[in-house]
Design a protein around this motif. Structure first.
Motif, short mmCIF file in Angstrom:
data_model
loop_
_atom_site.label_atom_id
_atom_site.label_comp_id
_atom_site.label_asym_id
_atom_site.label_seq_id
_atom_site.Cartn_x
_atom_site.Cartn_y
_atom_site.Cartn_z
N TYR A 1 0.79 -1.23 0.00
CA TYR A 1 0.00 0.00 0.00
C TYR A 1 0.82 1.28 0.00
O TYR A 1 0.28 2.35 -0.24
CB TYR A 1 -0.93 0.03 1.23
N PHE B 1 -4.20 -11.75 -10.79
CA PHE B 1 -5.00 -12.85 -10.25
C PHE B 1 -6.40 -12.78 -10.83
O PHE B 1 -6.88 -11.71 -11.21
CB PHE B 1 -5.07 -12.83 -8.73
N PRO C 1 -15.51 -12.87 -9.38
CA PRO C 1 -16.29 -11.96 -10.23
C PRO C 1 -15.65 -11.72 -11.59
O PRO C 1 -16.33 -11.37 -12.55
CB PRO C 1 -16.37 -10.66 -9.42
N GLU C 2 -14.31 -11.91 -11.67
CA GLU C 2 -13.64 -11.74 -12.96
C GLU C 2 -13.83 -12.99 -13.82
O GLU C 2 -13.79 -12.93 -15.04
CB GLU C 2 -12.14 -11.46 -12.77
N GLY D 1 -12.77 -3.23 -1.40
CA GLY D 1 -11.80 -3.86 -2.30
C GLY D 1 -12.52 -4.24 -3.58
O GLY D 1 -12.44 -5.37 -4.05
N GLU E 1 -12.16 1.42 -2.33
CA GLU E 1 -10.94 0.93 -2.97
C GLU E 1 -9.74 1.78 -2.61
O GLU E 1 -9.73 2.98 -2.74
CB GLU E 1 -11.08 0.96 -4.51
N VAL E 2 -8.69 1.10 -2.19
CA VAL E 2 -7.47 1.78 -1.83
C VAL E 2 -6.64 2.09 -3.09
O VAL E 2 -5.84 3.02 -3.10
CB VAL E 2 -6.70 0.88 -0.82
N SER E 3 -6.85 1.32 -4.15
CA SER E 3 -6.01 1.48 -5.34
C SER E 3 -6.56 2.58 -6.27
O SER E 3 -7.71 2.53 -6.70
CB SER E 3 -5.95 0.15 -6.09
N ASN F 1 -14.68 -9.53 -1.26
CA ASN F 1 -14.20 -10.74 -1.93
C ASN F 1 -12.69 -10.62 -2.14
O ASN F 1 -12.22 -9.70 -2.81
CB ASN F 1 -14.90 -10.91 -3.29
N GLU F 2 -11.94 -11.54 -1.57
CA GLU F 2 -10.47 -11.54 -1.69
C GLU F 2 -9.84 -10.21 -1.25
O GLU F 2 -8.96 -9.70 -1.91
CB GLU F 2 -10.03 -11.91 -3.10
N LEU F 3 -10.33 -9.68 -0.16
CA LEU F 3 -9.74 -8.47 0.43
C LEU F 3 -8.89 -8.84 1.65
O LEU F 3 -7.73 -8.45 1.78
CB LEU F 3 -10.85 -7.51 0.87
C1 LIG Z 1 -7.45 -9.44 -4.84
S1 LIG Z 1 -8.15 -7.92 -5.26
C2 LIG Z 1 -9.87 -8.35 -5.35
C3 LIG Z 1 -10.68 -7.37 -6.13
C4 LIG Z 1 -12.18 -7.72 -6.22
N1 LIG Z 1 -12.80 -7.80 -4.92
C5 LIG Z 1 -12.39 -9.03 -6.97
O1 LIG Z 1 -12.80 -9.98 -6.33
O2 LIG Z 1 -12.10 -9.06 -8.18
C6 LIG Z 1 -8.04 -7.04 -3.74
C7 LIG Z 1 -8.51 -5.61 -3.92
O3 LIG Z 1 -8.65 -5.01 -2.64
C8 LIG Z 1 -8.12 -3.71 -2.67
N2 LIG Z 1 -7.74 -3.42 -1.29
C9 LIG Z 1 -6.75 -3.99 -0.58
N3 LIG Z 1 -6.73 -3.52 0.68
C10 LIG Z 1 -7.76 -2.65 0.78
C11 LIG Z 1 -8.29 -1.85 1.84
N4 LIG Z 1 -7.73 -1.86 3.04
N5 LIG Z 1 -9.37 -1.08 1.59
C12 LIG Z 1 -9.94 -1.07 0.36
N6 LIG Z 1 -9.48 -1.80 -0.68
C13 LIG Z 1 -8.41 -2.57 -0.48
C14 LIG Z 1 -6.98 -3.79 -3.66
O4 LIG Z 1 -6.65 -2.56 -4.22
C15 LIG Z 1 -7.55 -4.76 -4.70
O5 LIG Z 1 -8.25 -4.08 -5.71
#
Ligand SMILES: C[S@@+](CC[C@H](N)C(=O)[O-])C[C@H]1O[C@@H](n2cnc3c(N)ncnc32)[C@H](O)[C@@H]1O
Length: 347
Positions: free
Chosen positions: A27, A46, A50-51, A81, A104-106, A138-140
């Motif tokens: 981050y 990855f 959902p993708e 996320g 979203e952090v990104s 999901n995956e966060l």
């Molecule tokens: C593995 S990706 C999953 C994206 C989406 N949820 C999916 O399933 O396709 C993890 C996502 O979480 C975001 N992320 C990670 N830490 C976060 C936080 N503390 N707050 C918000 N978003 C975050 C990342 O930028 C990234 O886009």
């Protein structure tokens, strides 16, 4: 690059706890999620549920709809996320929720999300609370910074990150009280030599998310297991990296260039949710999606594909076949179907 910054930090303050390293590598400036690239897409690092298919969001829409019926209006949907927005796009197409937020952090992901009819913010704290609704992640949680500990002959020790002989290395450090307390409750059985990823941030995140709800549910979907279920993976631990859809190098080798992640300890998350006042259910992803109708949808797709094979439109047949294989991927018992879904309900 994140690596140079981390080396500079260590040269000033000495070795840093692993969670601080992860925070900087993912981050911080030049970090994996801070870059201008969108990570969770087919051309990225990855491929998430959902993708893989809109069927994932369409199926989760049934869950959101049921919670909406249960808790009533005003109702808010929050995805934390949210990545490229693929989950929200397919979910909202089935069950529109006017008050939807994407966290979203990104910056690259926030830019992609700006085209959706949702509010986009950088931090969960930017969403006004308390509210009635559903929070989905999901995956966060597998990306939230964690400490690393190893059980030695002399007891538990932490592994911090130092700079030794010109490279980032894991270095020995005494166990901090909060790390010891988490291990005591949630490590599950570990043999000497075994590794545990101590997920204090995930624990805090879960409690915070539940506390934001007046009524509704937090749904956390991720790879991982209960503390007991993770026991066979403790010998080497589950910390790993991903890059371009493959396992990447050691987490210390190219900070900023790889995703750093570990299996989520759902026993700890469940405890955090309960302590924050929720009732919890833990499912496998295949069972959870089947309960919401995805297996029925799969049989329907198989029947349609067979019917089309007997002389239907070839383009339609290809479309149906592609949806059918996507549904199978989401339900695969050793793949995405083996993910866990924690539902924490309140009110
Ligand atoms: C593995 S990706 C999953 C994206 C989406 N949820 C999916 O399933 O396709 C993890 C996502 O979480 C975001 N992320 C990670 N830490 C976060 C936080 N503390 N707050 C918000 N978003 C975050 C990342 O930028 C990234 O886009």
């Amino acid at each position: 690059m994140a690596g140079a910054r981390i080396v500079d930090l260590i040269s000033r303050v000495g070795p840093i706890p692993f969670e601080r390293f992860m925070e900087e590598a993912l981050y911080g400036e030049g970090g994996f999620f801070a870059s201008s690239r969108l990570r969770s897409v087919k051309s990225g690092d990855f491929l998430t549920s959902p993708e893989v298919s809109p069927l994932f969001g369409e199926t989760l829409a049934r869950f959101v709809e049921a919670e909406h019926d249960r808790v009533g209006d005003p109702f808010r949907l929050v995805e934390v996320g949210a990545g490229s927005g693929s989950l929200l796009t397919s979910l909202l197409a089935v069950h529109p929720v006017a008050d939807t937020w994407a966290v979203e952090v990104s910056p690259a992901a926030r830019e992609a999300l700006a085209r959706l009819p949702v509010r986009v913010v950088a931090d969960l704290g930017d969403v006004p609370a308390p509210f009635r609704g559903v929070i989905i992640a999901n995956e966060l949680v597998d990306n939230l910074p964690m400490a690393m500990a190893q059980l030695t002959e002399g007891g538990w020790r932490e592994r911090w990150v130092g700079h030794v002989a010109g490279r980032l290395s894991l270095v020995d450090a005494p166990i901090r009280p909060e790390v010891a307390a988490w291990i005591e409750r949630f490590s599950g059985p570990v043999e000497p030599g075994g590794w545990v990823e101590v997920q204090l941030d995930a624990y805090a995140w879960m409690g915070r998310a539940v506390s934001m709800l007046e009524a509704g549910a937090v749904v956390v979907i991720d790879y991982g297991d209960t503390a007991e279920g993770l026991a066979p993976r403790r010998r080497d631990g589950t910390l790993r990296t991903y890059r371009a859809h493959h396992m990447g190098p050691h987490p210390l080798d190219e900070p900023g260039a790889t995703d750093i992640t570990a299996d989520v300890n759902f026993t700890a998350l469940e405890a955090a949710a309960r302590e924050a006042g929720a009732e919890t259910e833990l499912h496998r992803q295949d069972d959870f999606l089947a309960g919401l109708g995805l297996r029925d949808r799969l049989s329907e797709l198989r029947h349609r594909e067979l019917a089309l094979a007997r002389g239907g439109d070839p383009v339609e047949r290809l479309k149906v076949r592609s949806l059918r294989t996507e549904a199978e991927t989401l339900l695969h018992p050793r793949g995405l179907g083996d993910f866990r879904v924690l539902v924490a309900r309140r009110g």
